[in-house]
Design an enzyme around this catalytic site. Sequence first.
Site, short mmCIF file in Angstrom:
data_model
loop_
_atom_site.label_atom_id
_atom_site.label_comp_id
_atom_site.label_asym_id
_atom_site.label_seq_id
_atom_site.Cartn_x
_atom_site.Cartn_y
_atom_site.Cartn_z
N HIS A 288 39.11 44.33 47.05
CA HIS A 288 38.05 44.39 48.04
C HIS A 288 37.11 43.19 47.90
O HIS A 288 36.29 42.92 48.77
CB HIS A 288 37.29 45.70 47.84
N CYS A 289 37.22 42.44 46.79
CA CYS A 289 36.18 41.45 46.51
C CYS A 289 36.62 40.01 46.70
O CYS A 289 36.15 39.34 47.62
CB CYS A 289 35.69 41.64 45.07
N ILE A 290 37.51 39.53 45.85
CA ILE A 290 37.80 38.08 45.80
C ILE A 290 38.35 37.54 47.13
O ILE A 290 37.96 36.45 47.54
CB ILE A 290 38.74 37.74 44.62
#
Length: 451
Positions: A288-290
Amino acid sequence: MTHSAADASIDQFKSKIQKREARVGIIGLGYVGLPLALLYSEQKFRVTGFDIDARKIETLAKGGSYIYRIAAEEIQAAKEKGFSATADYSRLTEMDAIIICVPTPLNEYHEPDLSFITDTTHAIAPYLRAGQLVVLESTTYPGTTEEVMIPILEKENKAGLKAARDGEQTGKKFFVAFSPEREDPGNTTVARRDIPKVVGGLNARASDLAGALYGSIFNRTVPVSSPAAAEMTKLLENIYRCVNIALVNELKLLSLRMGIDIWEVIEAASTKPFGFHPFYPGPGLGGHCIPVDPFYLSWKAKEWDFRTRFIELAGEINTNMPYHVLASVSSALNGQKKSVNGARVLVLGVAYKKDIDDLRESPALTIIELLQKDGAEVSYHDPYFPAIGRGRKYNLQMKCADLKDIAKYDCVVIVTDHSDYDFQQIVRESKLVVDTRNATRGIENPKVVRC
Ligand SMILES: NC(=O)c1ccc[n+]([C@@H]2O[C@H](COP(=O)([O-])OP(=O)(O)OC[C@H]3O[C@@H](n4cnc5c(N)ncnc54)[C@H](O)[C@@H]3O)[C@@H](O)[C@H]2O)c1
């Protein structure tokens, strides 16, 4: 409110935190919000979770868990300490602190989708009361807290409350801060409470309060001067990872061409006691982040007539990695006088990284789709996913294959190197293995192609 009255109410709030009488409400009980709720509960706070997903509320009500690494017993222990979950936002009035942990994805045009934050903020506003602390934890671009969230809260609350700002002492206030989540799923080397918590309040009092709240569950808090500085801190951390992963992915592609083992090189470079931090190549970014967060900043940068070229270049290289895997599978099959079209291919591991149950943005999904598009008959295996259904960007409808049948596949592609896998056995029993993670290190066998 006068200066001293404001100080008195802050002292009262802090004393409630110290005595564990402060009520903590957490909105969004996903990978971030649920563990946070449990952390507060462990420290004897009475926590109320808020979520719009009825299935999650129901599971928690029954004392169950829907996150692999959270045992049902942990939920039950929290319930005994007063933890409950609800979809009823009117209960927010009972809370002293409200922490928001809702998703911040990209939309189909690769732009920030703040709808979860704005929906949540619209829903909080009618129940806001003076003295409450509202903290946003969702990863987002600098300015979201001040430019998006606070105007909604100020406009839509029923009591005419304003956010507490420095230099304004009159009127009824609520407090606002941003504090990024820094969890690394699957990483068991650092306990959650040992990860320092960055906190940026809208004014000194908000920082002080949020620092006290987080200081009760984290061993160290790191105050920064504003919500925007805290928002940017999180983005810097993730952009640093994204860019360095792209760098090492690019060097891997070159090393493959030059006949150099990039993994050996990284291991050797890692022995330098200063100035080098290892990053590892892979089949593409996931989670969900990088793959998502850097684009929050590149979108915002345009408002300032600024192009974030490192982010764009890193995005281009990382996005290309699943295509590199496809080309490697094709070339490996070619070496056995076979084509992708018609080949039986087993994708091993679909979670976006090892030992976690998270499929979001996983490169395995793209690899499966690319192989299918080229005519392969694709199966998958992953101990964390008995089935893959429909997500935001895919609709695969597949069931986990049986590893006993591994010999029947023309090619096994290692996409996620879960610790459960016995790679010696996998290589022994397979016809051909394409390894995107160096999971087969030390296994010398002509059936193995590292890519
Ligand atoms: N997962 C991670 O490892 C991680 C790490 C650092 C930061 N973050 C950031 O934290 C934020 C949350 O991520 P996550 O992984 O927990 O997401 P998630 O999808 O696992 O959980 C979000 C939860 O919010 C709920 N929700 C959505 N809209 C809501 C609303 N209006 N009211 C109440 N609940 C609502 C969803 O039902 C879901 O349960 C994101 O901004 C993410 O970028 C995540």
